[in-house]
Design a protein around this motif. Structure first.
Motif, PDB file in Angstrom:
ATOM      1  N   PHE A 100       0.837  -1.201   0.000  1.00 38.13           N
ATOM      2  CA  PHE A 100       0.000   0.000   0.000  1.00 38.13           C
ATOM      3  C   PHE A 100       0.865   1.241   0.000  1.00 38.13           C
ATOM      4  N   GLU A 101       0.281   2.326  -0.474  1.00 38.06           N
ATOM      5  CA  GLU A 101       0.907   3.619  -0.350  1.00 38.06           C
ATOM      6  C   GLU A 101       0.717   4.067   1.099  1.00 38.06           C
ATOM      7  N   VAL A 102       1.752   4.630   1.678  1.00 36.78           N
ATOM      8  CA  VAL A 102       1.645   5.152   3.047  1.00 36.78           C
ATOM      9  C   VAL A 102       1.059   6.551   2.965  1.00 36.78           C
ATOM     10  N   GLN A 103      -0.025   6.771   3.720  1.00 39.23           N
ATOM     11  CA  GLN A 103      -0.665   8.084   3.730  1.00 39.23           C
ATOM     12  C   GLN A 103      -0.250   8.845   4.976  1.00 39.23           C
ATOM     13  N   PRO A 104      -0.026  10.158   4.852  1.00 45.19           N
ATOM     14  CA  PRO A 104       0.309  10.936   6.041  1.00 45.19           C
ATOM     15  C   PRO A 104      -0.849  10.909   7.029  1.00 45.19           C
ATOM     16  N   TYR A 105      -0.524  10.914   8.298  1.00 45.26           N
ATOM     17  CA  TYR A 105      -1.542  10.848   9.342  1.00 45.26           C
ATOM     18  C   TYR A 105      -2.365  12.110   9.370  1.00 45.26           C
ATOM     19  N   GLU A 106      -3.700  11.953   9.418  1.00 43.93           N
ATOM     20  CA  GLU A 106      -4.607  13.077   9.611  1.00 43.93           C
ATOM     21  C   GLU A 106      -5.488  12.731  10.790  1.00 43.93           C
ATOM     22  N   PRO A 107      -5.377  13.508  11.878  1.00 43.99           N
ATOM     23  CA  PRO A 107      -6.202  13.194  13.053  1.00 43.99           C
ATOM     24  C   PRO A 107      -7.679  13.376  12.732  1.00 43.99           C
ATOM     25  N   PRO A 108      -8.517  12.473  13.256  1.00 44.40           N
ATOM     26  CA  PRO A 108      -9.964  12.619  13.030  1.00 44.40           C
ATOM     27  C   PRO A 108     -10.456  13.909  13.677  1.00 44.40           C
ATOM     28  N   ALA A 109     -11.393  14.595  13.031  1.00 41.80           N
ATOM     29  CA  ALA A 109     -11.969  15.820  13.594  1.00 41.80           C
ATOM     30  C   ALA A 109     -12.795  15.471  14.821  1.00 41.80           C
ATOM     31  N   ALA A 110     -13.054  16.455  15.649  1.00 42.25           N
ATOM     32  CA  ALA A 110     -13.738  16.249  16.929  1.00 42.25           C
ATOM     33  C   ALA A 110     -15.057  15.497  16.781  1.00 42.25           C
ATOM     34  N   GLY A 111     -15.859  15.853  15.781  1.00 41.91           N
ATOM     35  CA  GLY A 111     -17.163  15.222  15.697  1.00 41.91           C
ATOM     36  C   GLY A 111     -17.276  14.145  14.646  1.00 41.91           C
ATOM     37  N   ALA A 112     -16.801  14.430  13.440  1.00 43.40           N
ATOM     38  CA  ALA A 112     -17.105  13.550  12.314  1.00 43.40           C
ATOM     39  C   ALA A 112     -15.922  12.718  11.874  1.00 43.40           C
ATOM     40  N   GLN A 113     -15.913  12.393  10.592  1.00 39.07           N
ATOM     41  CA  GLN A 113     -14.903  11.529  10.007  1.00 39.07           C
ATOM     42  C   GLN A 113     -13.572  12.221   9.797  1.00 39.07           C
ATOM     43  N   GLY A 114     -13.540  13.522   9.735  1.00 41.33           N
ATOM     44  CA  GLY A 114     -12.260  14.200   9.586  1.00 41.33           C
ATOM     45  C   GLY A 114     -12.276  15.297   8.555  1.00 41.33           C
ATOM     46  N   VAL A 115     -11.157  15.981   8.486  1.00 37.69           N
ATOM     47  CA  VAL A 115     -11.003  17.127   7.619  1.00 37.69           C
ATOM     48  C   VAL A 115     -11.045  16.721   6.150  1.00 37.69           C
ATOM     49  N   ALA A 116     -10.661  15.502   5.846  1.00 40.92           N
ATOM     50  CA  ALA A 116     -10.627  15.050   4.454  1.00 40.92           C
ATOM     51  C   ALA A 116     -11.991  15.186   3.787  1.00 40.92           C
ATOM     52  N   ASP A 117     -13.073  15.059   4.557  1.00 36.05           N
ATOM     53  CA  ASP A 117     -14.407  15.172   3.976  1.00 36.05           C
ATOM     54  C   ASP A 117     -14.661  16.568   3.436  1.00 36.05           C
ATOM     55  N   THR A 118     -14.264  17.595   4.183  1.00 35.82           N
ATOM     56  CA  THR A 118     -14.507  18.952   3.725  1.00 35.82           C
ATOM     57  C   THR A 118     -13.571  19.294   2.583  1.00 35.82           C
ATOM     58  N   ALA A 119     -12.389  18.736   2.564  1.00 31.04           N
ATOM     59  CA  ALA A 119     -11.452  19.001   1.479  1.00 31.04           C
ATOM     60  C   ALA A 119     -11.971  18.411   0.164  1.00 31.04           C
ATOM     61  N   ALA A 120     -12.744  17.351   0.245  1.00 30.76           N
ATOM     62  CA  ALA A 120     -13.260  16.700  -0.956  1.00 30.76           C
ATOM     63  C   ALA A 120     -14.520  17.376  -1.483  1.00 30.76           C
ATOM     64  N   ALA A 121     -15.086  18.319  -0.712  1.00 28.40           N
ATOM     65  CA  ALA A 121     -16.348  18.951  -1.087  1.00 28.40           C
ATOM     66  C   ALA A 121     -16.340  19.581  -2.479  1.00 28.40           C
ATOM     67  N   PRO A 122     -15.288  20.304  -2.901  1.00 27.60           N
ATOM     68  CA  PRO A 122     -15.334  20.893  -4.233  1.00 27.60           C
ATOM     69  C   PRO A 122     -15.509  19.853  -5.336  1.00 27.60           C
ATOM     70  N   GLU A 123     -15.053  18.629  -5.100  1.00 27.82           N
ATOM     71  CA  GLU A 123     -15.228  17.568  -6.069  1.00 27.82           C
ATOM     72  C   GLU A 123     -16.707  17.270  -6.272  1.00 27.82           C
ATOM     73  N   GLY A 124     -17.511  17.459  -5.243  1.00 34.02           N
ATOM     74  CA  GLY A 124     -18.951  17.224  -5.305  1.00 34.02           C
ATOM     75  C   GLY A 124     -19.640  18.164  -6.279  1.00 34.02           C
TER      76      GLY A 124
END
Length: 150
Positions: A100-124
């Motif tokens: 597998f490719e090693v992904q840099p660690y991203e701590p989960p956000a306080a409430g939800a799945q994490g910052v990655a979700d909001t970063a992917a929003a423009p793709e939507g």
């Protein structure tokens, strides 16, 4: 909410495959400040861990972390590894497995799945162009895609 990674599912599947075939599943982990492993066993910034059922206690192959207790040189240690840091899982006896490719660690956000979700929003924004198909926003068919796991 964003799509979850396939990596933890593939790790669980290969762990089960190794176990079912009588092989010993090993994972190779890129060690950084977010991994909790016995540092004496780290070589060149990585560690290979036996994650077989006989070698581990309280093994959890989670979506975000792999955690368990194991004995190293006779001492019980707690091991805590972000799934993103896993670079391979394979059968010790045959070498069969997956890298597998090693992904840099991203701590989960306080409430939800994490910052990655909001970063992917423009793709939507693709969704704004799609309703012309009259398939409905929620049920419209997605194009199949294959992601190569390195």
């Amino acid at each position: 909410m964003g799509e979850t990674s396939t990596k933890p599912y593939l790790i669980r599947a290969l762990h089960e495959w190794c176990t079912d075939n009588g092989y010993t599943p090993y994972i190779t982990v890129q060690v950084d400040e977010h991994t909790m492993v016995p540092v004496a066993h780290v070589r060149d910034g990585q560690i290979t861990l036996n994650v077989g059922t006989l070698a581990t206690n309280r093994l959890v192959l989670g979506n975000e972390f792999i955690e368990f207790q194991a004995r190293f040189s006779g001492v019980t240690e707690n091991v805590y590894v972000p799934v993103g840091a896993v670079s391979a899982i394979y059968a010790r006896e045959t070498g069969a497995g997956m890298g597998f490719e090693v992904q840099p660690y991203e701590p989960p956000a306080a409430g939800a799945q994490g910052v990655a979700d909001t970063a992917a929003a423009p793709e939507g924004s693709d969704a704004d162009a799609a309703p012309g198909d009259d398939g409905g926003d929620d049920d419209e068919p997605k194009r199949p895609r294959l992601t190569i796991v390195k």
